[in-house]
Write an enzyme that holds these catalytic residues in place. Structure first.
Site, PDB file in Angstrom:
ATOM      1  N   ASP A   1      54.252   5.844   1.701  1.00 38.93           N
ATOM      2  CA  ASP A   1      53.102   5.652   0.830  1.00 38.93           C
ATOM      3  C   ASP A   1      53.415   4.538  -0.186  1.00 38.93           C
ATOM      4  OD1 ASP A   1      50.882   8.089  -0.763  1.00 38.93           O
ATOM      5  OD2 ASP A   1      50.656   5.964  -0.266  1.00 38.93           O
TER       6      ASP A   1
ATOM      7  N   CYS B   1      44.418   7.531   5.658  1.00 36.58           N
ATOM      8  CA  CYS B   1      45.807   7.709   5.273  1.00 36.58           C
ATOM      9  C   CYS B   1      45.795   8.919   4.342  1.00 36.58           C
ATOM     10  CB  CYS B   1      46.409   6.435   4.665  1.00 36.58           C
ATOM     11  SG  CYS B   1      45.272   5.450   3.676  1.00 36.58           S
TER      12      CYS B   1
ATOM     13  N   ARG C   1      47.117   1.989   2.791  1.00 32.32           N
ATOM     14  CA  ARG C   1      47.566   1.769   4.161  1.00 32.32           C
ATOM     15  C   ARG C   1      46.380   1.527   5.110  1.00 32.32           C
ATOM     16  NH1 ARG C   1      51.583   6.928   3.924  1.00 32.32           N
ATOM     17  NH2 ARG C   1      49.892   7.608   2.543  1.00 32.32           N
ATOM     18  N   SER C   2      45.266   2.213   4.848  1.00 28.87           N
ATOM     19  CA  SER C   2      44.076   2.010   5.700  1.00 28.87           C
ATOM     20  C   SER C   2      43.560   0.575   5.592  1.00 28.87           C
ATOM     21  CB  SER C   2      42.968   2.995   5.305  1.00 28.87           C
ATOM     22  OG  SER C   2      43.391   4.334   5.537  1.00 28.87           O
TER      23      SER C   2
ATOM     24  N   GLN D   1      46.293  -1.627  -1.313  1.00 24.84           N
ATOM     25  CA  GLN D   1      46.501  -1.182  -2.694  1.00 24.84           C
ATOM     26  C   GLN D   1      47.563  -1.987  -3.441  1.00 24.84           C
ATOM     27  OE1 GLN D   1      48.309   2.595  -3.185  1.00 24.84           O
ATOM     28  NE2 GLN D   1      47.900   2.688  -5.365  1.00 24.84           N
TER      29      GLN D   1
HETATM   30  C1  LIG Z   1      44.584  10.467  -9.548  1.00 23.71           C
HETATM   31  C2  LIG Z   1      45.646   9.482  -9.943  1.00 23.71           C
HETATM   32  O1  LIG Z   1      45.702   8.382  -8.977  1.00 23.71           O
HETATM   33  C3  LIG Z   1      46.530   8.574  -7.915  1.00 23.71           C
HETATM   34  O2  LIG Z   1      47.113   9.582  -7.682  1.00 23.71           O
HETATM   35  C4  LIG Z   1      46.646   7.455  -6.920  1.00 23.71           C
HETATM   36  C5  LIG Z   1      48.128   7.154  -6.765  1.00 23.71           C
HETATM   37  C6  LIG Z   1      48.749   6.836  -8.116  1.00 23.71           C
HETATM   38  N1  LIG Z   1      50.087   6.369  -7.896  1.00 23.71           N
HETATM   39  C7  LIG Z   1      50.364   5.039  -7.734  1.00 23.71           C
HETATM   40  O3  LIG Z   1      49.505   4.141  -7.796  1.00 23.71           O
HETATM   41  O4  LIG Z   1      51.695   4.822  -7.476  1.00 23.71           O
HETATM   42  C8  LIG Z   1      52.278   3.495  -7.585  1.00 23.71           C
HETATM   43  C9  LIG Z   1      52.158   3.012  -9.038  1.00 23.71           C
HETATM   44  C10 LIG Z   1      53.724   3.675  -7.180  1.00 23.71           C
HETATM   45  C11 LIG Z   1      51.578   2.525  -6.626  1.00 23.71           C
HETATM   46  C12 LIG Z   1      46.002   7.916  -5.596  1.00 23.71           C
HETATM   47  C13 LIG Z   1      46.542   7.226  -4.377  1.00 23.71           C
HETATM   48  C14 LIG Z   1      47.414   7.924  -3.534  1.00 23.71           C
HETATM   49  C15 LIG Z   1      47.917   7.329  -2.374  1.00 23.71           C
HETATM   50  C16 LIG Z   1      47.530   6.022  -2.058  1.00 23.71           C
HETATM   51  N2  LIG Z   1      48.032   5.427  -0.896  1.00 23.71           N
HETATM   52  S1  LIG Z   1      47.226   5.430   0.526  1.00 23.71           S
HETATM   53  O5  LIG Z   1      47.236   6.793   1.069  1.00 23.71           O
HETATM   54  O6  LIG Z   1      47.951   4.493   1.379  1.00 23.71           O
HETATM   55  O7  LIG Z   1      45.834   4.980   0.257  1.00 23.71           O
HETATM   56  C17 LIG Z   1      46.664   5.296  -2.887  1.00 23.71           C
HETATM   57  C18 LIG Z   1      46.170   5.912  -4.051  1.00 23.71           C
HETATM   58  C19 LIG Z   1      45.858   6.249  -7.374  1.00 23.71           C
HETATM   59  O8  LIG Z   1      44.712   6.406  -7.638  1.00 23.71           O
HETATM   60  O9  LIG Z   1      46.459   5.036  -7.341  1.00 23.71           O
HETATM   61  C20 LIG Z   1      45.731   3.925  -7.896  1.00 23.71           C
HETATM   62  C21 LIG Z   1      44.933   3.249  -6.807  1.00 23.71           C
END
Ligand SMILES: CCOC(=O)C(CCNC(=O)OC(C)(C)C)(Cc1ccc(NS(=O)(=O)O)cc1)C(=O)OCC
Length: 272
Positions: free
Chosen positions: A173, A205, A211-212, A250
């Site tokens: 991730d 994802c 990732r999508s 992302q």
């Molecule tokens: C509700 C709070 O927001 C979130 O949890 C997420 C992830 C936050 N963590 C994060 O960004 O970690 C790094 C700083 C290390 C990148 C939710 C989340 C979880 C997994 C993913 N990957 S994916 O499965 O490949 O899409 C993307 C977003 C969020 O909103 O992120 C901002 C877009």
């Protein structure tokens, strides 16, 4: 682009930050729909969201956290969604059935570093499992080092349909596959096996954005390459996708990975 520690990549990726963010997500915000969102800040824009066939006048019965996203072949080639939750997996199967989809691309594991990223929404073995009124049966499974392809039979009432499940299992991730060319090989394996019809491909994802979005952008770019396009506008593709769904591609590392995969394919390296 990668000179001065990826300075141009950073600049370009930064320009994408606010694209699409002014658009409303009012359906996602309805109290009845809030529990259906895996992440409170990853919500589908109203204008592009996938709508389930409503059940009578039940409010929220048409809602799922999913958006139509353009690809190389059509403006609504993909339905991009979050990893199903236990409480939304019947809605997920209803979406797969009602959209007429013949393929699901899954880009996360169900559990990563001890965290649940996606419900185990398909059967563990060959016994039929009901998700709502849809019976799903695994017909066969082909396991490879970085992905697994499973043929699933869906039955709803008297109708039945075969759907292919392409599960990429080694993509951390927020990161990129190691080596990145593994992703290019998965995209090629998917395209070789994907039914050639025009039905939407369901891609997910965990949040259904990072990732999508990376997978779809690379798939689109590789098809343009195969069609001898003179220019491949990755910035333009990500810009267009982010108008349909939030945060598609992302991280900057994912954005750079798309370019690295294209260079690898162009140079024919490591693509055996
Ligand atoms: C509700 C709070 O927001 C979130 O949890 C997420 C992830 C936050 N963590 C994060 O960004 O970690 C790094 C700083 C290390 C990148 C939710 C989340 C979880 C997994 C993913 N990957 S994916 O499965 O490949 O899409 C993307 C977003 C969020 O909103 O992120 C901002 C877009």
């Amino acid at each position: 682009m990668s000179a001065d520690s990826d300075f141009r990549f950073s600049e370009e990726f930064e320009e994408l930050k606010h694209v699409g963010r002014e658009q409303p997500c009012s359906a996602a915000d309805l109290p009845v729909n809030r529990p259906k969102n895996r992440f409170t800040n990853i919500l589908p824009y109203d204008h592009s969201r996938y709508k389930l066939q409503p059940v009578d006048d039940e409010e929220g019965s048409d809602y799922i956290n999913a958006n139509y996203v353009p690809g190389h072949n059509s403006p609504r080639e993909f339905i991009v969604t979050q990893g199903p939750l236990h409480c939304t997996r019947d809605d997920f199967w209803r979406m797969c059935w009602e959209s007429g989809s013949r393929a699901i691309v899954m880009l996360t594991r169900c559990v990563e570093k001890g965290r649940e990223k996606c419900d185990r929404y398909w059967p563990y073995d060959t016994r039929p499992v009901y998700y709502g009124d849809i019976a799903v049966t695994a017909l066969n499974e082909s396991r490879y080092p970085d992905w697994t392809v499973t043929e699933l039979m869906l039955c709803r009432g008297a109708e039945q349909r075969v759907l292919k499940h392409f599960h990429f299992t080694t993509w951390p991730d927020f990161g990129v596959p190691d080596p990145p060319t593994t992703l290019a090989r998965f995209v090629r394996a998917f395209r070789e096996r994907c039914p050639p019809d025009s039905r939407p491909v369901v891609v997910h994802c965990s949040a259904g954005v990072g990732r999508s979005g990376t997978f779809i952008t690379l798939d689109t770019a590789l098809q343009q390459l195969a069609n001898h396009a003179e220019f491949i506008d990755i910035f333009g593709m990500v810009h267009a996708m982010r108008r349909e769904r939030v945060w598609m591609v992302q991280t900057e590392q994912q954005y750079i990975c798309i370019h690295q995969c294209l260079v690898a394919v162009l140079e024919g390296q490591d693509m055996a």
